[in-house]
Write a protein that holds these residues in place. Structure first.
Motif, short mmCIF file in Angstrom:
data_model
loop_
_atom_site.label_atom_id
_atom_site.label_comp_id
_atom_site.label_asym_id
_atom_site.label_seq_id
_atom_site.Cartn_x
_atom_site.Cartn_y
_atom_site.Cartn_z
N ALA A 104 0.83 -1.20 0.00
CA ALA A 104 0.00 0.00 0.00
C ALA A 104 0.86 1.25 0.00
O ALA A 104 0.56 2.25 -0.67
CB ALA A 104 -0.92 0.00 1.22
N ALA A 105 1.97 1.19 0.75
CA ALA A 105 2.88 2.34 0.79
C ALA A 105 3.48 2.61 -0.57
O ALA A 105 3.56 3.77 -1.01
CB ALA A 105 3.98 2.09 1.82
N LEU A 106 3.90 1.56 -1.26
CA LEU A 106 4.52 1.75 -2.57
C LEU A 106 3.52 2.25 -3.60
O LEU A 106 3.84 3.10 -4.43
CB LEU A 106 5.16 0.45 -3.03
CG LEU A 106 6.39 -0.01 -2.25
CD1 LEU A 106 6.93 -1.30 -2.82
CD2 LEU A 106 7.46 1.06 -2.27
N VAL A 107 2.31 1.74 -3.55
CA VAL A 107 1.28 2.21 -4.48
C VAL A 107 1.00 3.69 -4.23
O VAL A 107 0.90 4.49 -5.17
CB VAL A 107 0.00 1.38 -4.33
CG1 VAL A 107 -1.16 2.02 -5.08
CG2 VAL A 107 0.22 -0.04 -4.83
N ALA A 108 0.92 4.03 -2.94
CA ALA A 108 0.62 5.42 -2.59
C ALA A 108 1.73 6.36 -3.03
O ALA A 108 1.48 7.42 -3.61
CB ALA A 108 0.39 5.55 -1.10
N VAL A 109 2.96 5.99 -2.75
CA VAL A 109 4.07 6.89 -3.09
C VAL A 109 4.29 6.94 -4.59
O VAL A 109 4.73 7.96 -5.13
CB VAL A 109 5.35 6.48 -2.34
CG1 VAL A 109 6.01 5.27 -2.99
CG2 VAL A 109 6.34 7.65 -2.28
N SER A 110 3.97 5.86 -5.30
CA SER A 110 4.09 5.90 -6.76
C SER A 110 3.09 6.88 -7.35
O SER A 110 3.37 7.60 -8.32
CB SER A 110 3.85 4.50 -7.34
OG SER A 110 4.83 3.60 -6.90
N ALA A 111 1.90 6.93 -6.75
CA ALA A 111 0.87 7.84 -7.25
C ALA A 111 1.23 9.29 -6.98
O ALA A 111 1.06 10.16 -7.83
CB ALA A 111 -0.47 7.50 -6.60
N GLU A 112 1.75 9.56 -5.76
CA GLU A 112 2.04 10.96 -5.43
C GLU A 112 3.36 11.44 -6.00
O GLU A 112 3.57 12.63 -6.14
CB GLU A 112 2.01 11.16 -3.92
CG GLU A 112 3.06 10.39 -3.13
CD GLU A 112 4.41 11.07 -3.10
OE1 GLU A 112 4.46 12.31 -3.12
OE2 GLU A 112 5.42 10.36 -3.05
N ALA A 113 4.26 10.50 -6.38
CA ALA A 113 5.57 10.91 -6.88
C ALA A 113 5.45 11.67 -8.20
O ALA A 113 6.35 12.43 -8.57
CB ALA A 113 6.46 9.69 -7.07
N LEU A 199 12.21 -4.67 4.32
CA LEU A 199 12.40 -5.28 3.02
C LEU A 199 13.54 -4.64 2.24
O LEU A 199 14.08 -5.23 1.31
CB LEU A 199 11.11 -5.17 2.20
CG LEU A 199 9.94 -6.01 2.72
CD1 LEU A 199 8.67 -5.66 1.99
CD2 LEU A 199 10.24 -7.49 2.58
N GLY A 200 13.93 -3.43 2.63
CA GLY A 200 15.05 -2.76 1.97
C GLY A 200 14.77 -2.45 0.52
O GLY A 200 13.65 -2.10 0.14
N ASP A 201 15.77 -2.63 -0.33
CA ASP A 201 15.62 -2.26 -1.74
C ASP A 201 14.56 -3.09 -2.45
O ASP A 201 13.97 -2.65 -3.42
CB ASP A 201 16.96 -2.42 -2.46
CG ASP A 201 17.95 -1.32 -2.07
OD1 ASP A 201 17.49 -0.29 -1.55
OD2 ASP A 201 19.16 -1.52 -2.25
N THR A 202 14.32 -4.32 -1.97
CA THR A 202 13.33 -5.15 -2.65
C THR A 202 11.94 -4.55 -2.53
O THR A 202 11.04 -4.89 -3.30
CB THR A 202 13.30 -6.57 -2.07
OG1 THR A 202 12.94 -6.50 -0.68
CG2 THR A 202 14.66 -7.24 -2.19
N ALA A 203 11.75 -3.67 -1.53
CA ALA A 203 10.43 -3.07 -1.36
C ALA A 203 10.09 -2.11 -2.50
O ALA A 203 8.95 -1.65 -2.60
CB ALA A 203 10.36 -2.33 -0.03
N ARG A 204 11.05 -1.78 -3.35
CA ARG A 204 10.76 -0.90 -4.47
C ARG A 204 9.95 -1.62 -5.55
O ARG A 204 9.42 -0.98 -6.45
CB ARG A 204 12.07 -0.38 -5.08
CG ARG A 204 12.90 0.46 -4.10
CD ARG A 204 14.22 0.86 -4.73
NE ARG A 204 15.03 1.60 -3.78
CZ ARG A 204 14.95 2.89 -3.55
NH1 ARG A 204 14.07 3.61 -4.21
NH2 ARG A 204 15.73 3.49 -2.67
N SER A 205 9.88 -2.91 -5.46
CA SER A 205 9.24 -3.67 -6.53
C SER A 205 7.91 -4.23 -6.08
O SER A 205 7.83 -5.05 -5.17
CB SER A 205 10.16 -4.83 -6.97
OG SER A 205 9.47 -5.70 -7.82
N LEU A 206 6.83 -3.77 -6.71
CA LEU A 206 5.52 -4.35 -6.41
C LEU A 206 5.48 -5.83 -6.80
O LEU A 206 4.81 -6.63 -6.16
CB LEU A 206 4.44 -3.59 -7.18
CG LEU A 206 4.11 -2.19 -6.66
CD1 LEU A 206 3.12 -1.51 -7.59
CD2 LEU A 206 3.54 -2.26 -5.25
#
Length: 258
Positions: A104-113, A199-206
């Motif tokens: 959810a965090a990655l989806v949110a930050v991808s949208a606002e970025a 998760l570190g860098d792997t968290a960048r990948s949905l």
């Protein structure tokens, strides 16, 4: 299913090697097998059942936890044993919730970025620069820091220590802004940030997170498959617990005279 057999027959029925069967017996994963007059182990359908359940349990929660659980479930009182099984399900549920929070965090930050300003050229920001970029007050950033949502660096200046936000901290700040704007509460945001950090860098990948969620689903299924056997183990009669010896009158006098 095998009703009674040797080590080799149990190994063939379960897919373990004969040495693995012996090792798992020694570790308490299965009950001790009775011996024939000539000294050979004689296994039963219960041993086969427990070995198959252990394979699923090890897939679900890991071999170390699975071994301990298989031993404890035979010895614990029923209420403690059922609580142990519940904790295994709860642990997998917590892993899933953490992965979902990170997603959810990655989806949110991808949208606002797409709409927020990028980091400054120096790859870090002051609290004022970050405040301006995100459209929040500096006091809000400091509050988020106290709540464990942000982790800026501190650098020495003539006036004292100042906050600097490297790219990773800026990214976390954008996640916080996006999730807060979406209605997430501080504890929920903290969980999401913790998941991203873990998760570190792997968290960048949905894609990576989706794969993790799929793996957790398979582990839950494995725990469900083992569940019927675990229930049988918990429901089995417990060996009588020895009562503590009552002190004799002589021992009471001896204790009192000491």
């Amino acid at each position: 299913m095998l009703v009674e057999g040797s080590t080799a027959e149990v190994a063939a029925a379960t897919g373990y090697s004969p040495q693995q069967v012996r090792n798992l017996e020694a570790l308490g994963v299965i009950p001790p097998a009775p011996r024939t007059p000539s000294g050979y182990r004689q296994f039963s359908a219960v041993h086969v059942r427990d070995l198959v359940a252990y394979r699923d349990l090890a897939l679900a929660v890991g071999p170390v936890v699975a071994r301990r659980a298989m031993r404890d479930l035979r010895a614990l009182a029923v209420e403690d044993a059922t609580a142990l099984v519940g904790s295994l399900h709860a642990g997998l549920g917590a892993e899933r919730e953490q992965a979902l929070a990170a997603r959810a965090a990655l989806v949110a930050v991808s949208a606002e970025a797409c709409t927020e300003a990028p980091p400054v050229a120096a790859d870090s920001m002051t609290i004022t620069e970050l405040s301006d970029a995100l459209g929040v007050r500096a006091s809000t950033l400091r509050f988020w820091e106290r709540e464990g949502l942000l982790a800026p660096e501190r650098i020495a200046t003539p006036a004292g220590a100042a906050r600097r936000y490297p790219v990773s901290a800026v990214r976390e700040a954008r996640i916080v802004v996006a999730l807060r704007a979406a209605g997430y509460r501080v504890p929920e945001v903290r969980s999401a940030i913790g998941a991203v950090r873990e998760l570190g860098d792997t968290a960048r990948s949905l894609t990576t997170l989706d794969a993790r969620l799929a793996t957790i689903a398979q582990r839950v299924l494995a725990l469900m498959r083992a569940g019927a056997v675990l229930a049988e183990m918990v429901s089995a009669p417990r060996p009588p617990q020895p009562r503590p010896a009552r002190p004799t009158s002589g021992s009471r006098r001896s204790a009192g005279s000491g």
